[in-house]
Motif scaffolding. Structure first.
Motif, PDB file in Angstrom:
ATOM      1  N   UNK A  57      53.881  49.218  36.016  1.00 43.29           N
ATOM      2  CA  UNK A  57      52.698  50.065  36.183  1.00 43.29           C
ATOM      3  C   UNK A  57      51.805  49.528  37.291  1.00 43.29           C
ATOM      4  N   UNK A  58      51.266  50.431  38.105  1.00 38.46           N
ATOM      5  CA  UNK A  58      50.388  50.049  39.208  1.00 38.46           C
ATOM      6  C   UNK A  58      49.252  51.049  39.302  1.00 38.46           C
ATOM      7  N   UNK A  59      48.059  50.552  39.570  1.00 35.33           N
ATOM      8  CA  UNK A  59      46.889  51.409  39.706  1.00 35.33           C
ATOM      9  C   UNK A  59      45.864  50.696  40.567  1.00 35.33           C
ATOM     10  N   UNK A  60      44.826  51.414  40.986  1.00 30.96           N
ATOM     11  CA  UNK A  60      43.780  50.780  41.780  1.00 30.96           C
ATOM     12  C   UNK A  60      42.932  49.851  40.928  1.00 30.96           C
ATOM     13  N   UNK A  61      42.830  50.176  39.626  1.00 27.00           N
ATOM     14  CA  UNK A  61      42.044  49.350  38.719  1.00 27.00           C
ATOM     15  C   UNK A  61      42.867  49.037  37.481  1.00 27.00           C
ATOM     16  N   UNK A  62      42.556  47.935  36.872  1.00 28.43           N
ATOM     17  CA  UNK A  62      43.191  47.541  35.624  1.00 28.43           C
ATOM     18  C   UNK A  62      42.888  48.580  34.550  1.00 28.43           C
ATOM     19  N   UNK A  63      43.918  48.963  33.782  1.00 29.99           N
ATOM     20  CA  UNK A  63      43.686  49.974  32.745  1.00 29.99           C
ATOM     21  C   UNK A  63      44.154  49.518  31.367  1.00 29.99           C
ATOM     22  N   UNK A  64      44.482  48.243  31.229  1.00 26.62           N
ATOM     23  CA  UNK A  64      44.865  47.690  29.938  1.00 26.62           C
ATOM     24  C   UNK A  64      44.462  46.224  29.885  1.00 26.62           C
ATOM     25  N   UNK A  65      44.203  45.735  28.682  1.00 31.29           N
ATOM     26  CA  UNK A  65      43.771  44.352  28.537  1.00 31.29           C
ATOM     27  C   UNK A  65      44.984  43.429  28.448  1.00 31.29           C
ATOM     28  N   UNK A  66      45.097  42.438  29.321  1.00 30.50           N
ATOM     29  CA  UNK A  66      46.237  41.523  29.303  1.00 30.50           C
ATOM     30  C   UNK A  66      45.938  40.280  28.465  1.00 30.50           C
ATOM     31  N   UNK A  67      46.969  39.477  28.275  1.00 29.87           N
ATOM     32  CA  UNK A  67      46.792  38.162  27.664  1.00 29.87           C
ATOM     33  C   UNK A  67      46.496  37.102  28.717  1.00 29.87           C
ATOM     34  N   UNK A  68      46.886  37.382  29.945  1.00 30.12           N
ATOM     35  CA  UNK A  68      46.666  36.486  31.073  1.00 30.12           C
ATOM     36  C   UNK A  68      46.534  37.344  32.316  1.00 30.12           C
ATOM     37  N   UNK A  69      45.604  36.997  33.190  1.00 31.67           N
ATOM     38  CA  UNK A  69      45.443  37.746  34.442  1.00 31.67           C
ATOM     39  C   UNK A  69      45.491  36.793  35.620  1.00 31.67           C
ATOM     40  N   UNK A  70      46.174  37.223  36.669  1.00 36.60           N
ATOM     41  CA  UNK A  70      46.257  36.473  37.921  1.00 36.60           C
ATOM     42  C   UNK A  70      45.495  37.260  38.982  1.00 36.60           C
ATOM     43  N   UNK A  71      44.506  36.630  39.581  1.00 33.03           N
ATOM     44  CA  UNK A  71      43.700  37.280  40.617  1.00 33.03           C
ATOM     45  C   UNK A  71      44.180  36.755  41.964  1.00 33.03           C
ATOM     46  N   UNK A  72      44.861  37.621  42.723  1.00 24.97           N
ATOM     47  CA  UNK A  72      45.467  37.206  43.988  1.00 24.97           C
ATOM     48  C   UNK A  72      45.031  38.122  45.130  1.00 24.97           C
ATOM     49  N   UNK A  73      43.819  38.656  45.031  1.00 26.13           N
ATOM     50  CA  UNK A  73      43.265  39.459  46.112  1.00 26.13           C
ATOM     51  C   UNK A  73      42.845  38.551  47.261  1.00 26.13           C
TER      52      UNK A  73
END
Length: 350
Positions: A57-73
């Motif tokens: 899944x891909x979107x401009x914004x996050x649409x579900x809550x994860x257990x871990x997030x990687x911020x690579x912007x």
């Protein structure tokens, strides 16, 4: 594990594809043509870690809550990306894989309830085509605590990522960030000239400019009280050599860095941004050296000039190597004359 990757560019896209291949439930954020390509045909990985197509899944914004997030912007986009998904990321461990020195501070302001892990990509990857990332030089991912009480989050991130690529654990994120900032000095001149890192280092004049910028960075770091963590070919001994050796001898370090990248031409992340027509993070790379110098009551004229040239190249087109060398020589000339005058005056006093 449910894992979100905010920013599926070269580094984020590589991590997302590797995580998907390992069976994790991955979702990514992306923009424009890259987002459309991922949605239509998946995120393709190729190069040093093999081939894989991640149908995720891909979107401009996050649409579900994860257990871990990687911020690579890009560094300048991290705070906004986290803020856009603040409700879904509340309390979620965040791995901030960023260049520069300010990524953790930006994340802490946008996600005050999340444990933070700093991440530094020591592998080289390219993203020049929508929907495709290519690993040009495999390497490690360094992880270090970025906030108090992040030990459990660090262990969680390491469990997810260590089976996929080499993971190096550190305990001094700031020292590692300074080391990566020095490594990232190789990014700017390719973005100015359009040459690869290897071709830049092979050019005698550009190698001198690159070495001068690294020497300036090392001296600013010393004035700022910064320390350097071992990171590839960079360590305290190498940085001391940059500060003290003549430029011709100090050039051994950027030569070693280029050799470590292998034979596949490495454009560097800043040139990739210029080619895609998106904002670079040069103000968080060479620009960070200029800011650190100002805070220490110093100037960093070489890094300031290179930062300006990257902005110029992004707006108007690449500069020739001869033009780059000439501009830096114009900066050096007054300093050389002042040095010669000081030596003559010193001799006269003697």
């Amino acid at each position: 594990m449910r894992i979100a990757v905010l920013g599926a560019g070269a580094v984020g896209g590589t991590l997302a594809a590797l995580l998907d291949r390992a069976g994790h439930e991955v979702a990514v954020t992306a923009r424009g043509a890259h987002l459309a390509a991922i949605a239509e045909r998946g995120l393709s990985l190729r190069g040093g870690w093999g081939e894989h197509v991640a149908r995720i899944p891909a979107a401009e914004r996050l649409d579900r809550s994860p257990e871990l997030a990687i911020v690579a912007t890009k560094a300048q986009d991290a705070g906004g990306a986290i803020a856009a998904g603040a409700e879904l990321l509340a309390g979620v461990p965040l791995v901030i894989v960023q260049n520069g020195l300010s990524g953790i501070d930006s994340a802490a302001a946008s996600a005050p309830s999340s444990p933070l892990i700093g991440g530094l990509a020591l592998f080289a990857a390219s993203h020049l085509e929508p929907g495709l990332v290519e690993v040009t030089a495999p390497g490690a991912l360094l992880l270090a605590p970025g906030s108090r009480g992040a030990g459990a989050a660090l262990a969680l991130a390491a469990r997810a990522l260590a089976p996929l690529l080499p993971v190096q654990l550190g305990d001094d994120l700031r020292a590692a960030q300074w080391s990566k900032l020095l490594v990232n000095q190789v990014n700017a001149l390719p973005a100015v000239t359009g040459l690869s890192v290897q071709a830049t280092v092979a050019h005698t004049g550009l190698l001198r400019v690159l070495t001068r910028s690294m020497q300036e960075a090392a001296r600013v770091a010393a004035a700022s009280g910064a320390r350097f963590a071992p990171l590839g070919v960079v360590d305290e001994r190498a940085v001391a050599a940059l500060r003290t050796l003549p430029t011709a001898l100090a050039a051994a370090l950027p030569r070693r860095m280029a050799r470590s990248m292998g034979d596949v031409p490495n454009p560097g992340s800043t040139l990739q941004s210029v080619r895609r027509g998106v904002p670079t993070e040069i103000d968080h790379l060479n620009g960070a050296i200029v800011d650190a110098a100002r805070s220490a009551g110093l100037q960093a004229p070489v890094n300031a000039a290179i930062t300006a040239m990257v902005h110029e190249a992004a707006a108007r087109g690449f500069l020739s190597p001869d033009e780059v060398v000439a501009r830096i020589a114009a900066i050096d000339a007054p300093q050389t004359r002042l040095g010669a005058l000081a030596r003559r005056l010193g001799g006269a006093r003697g």
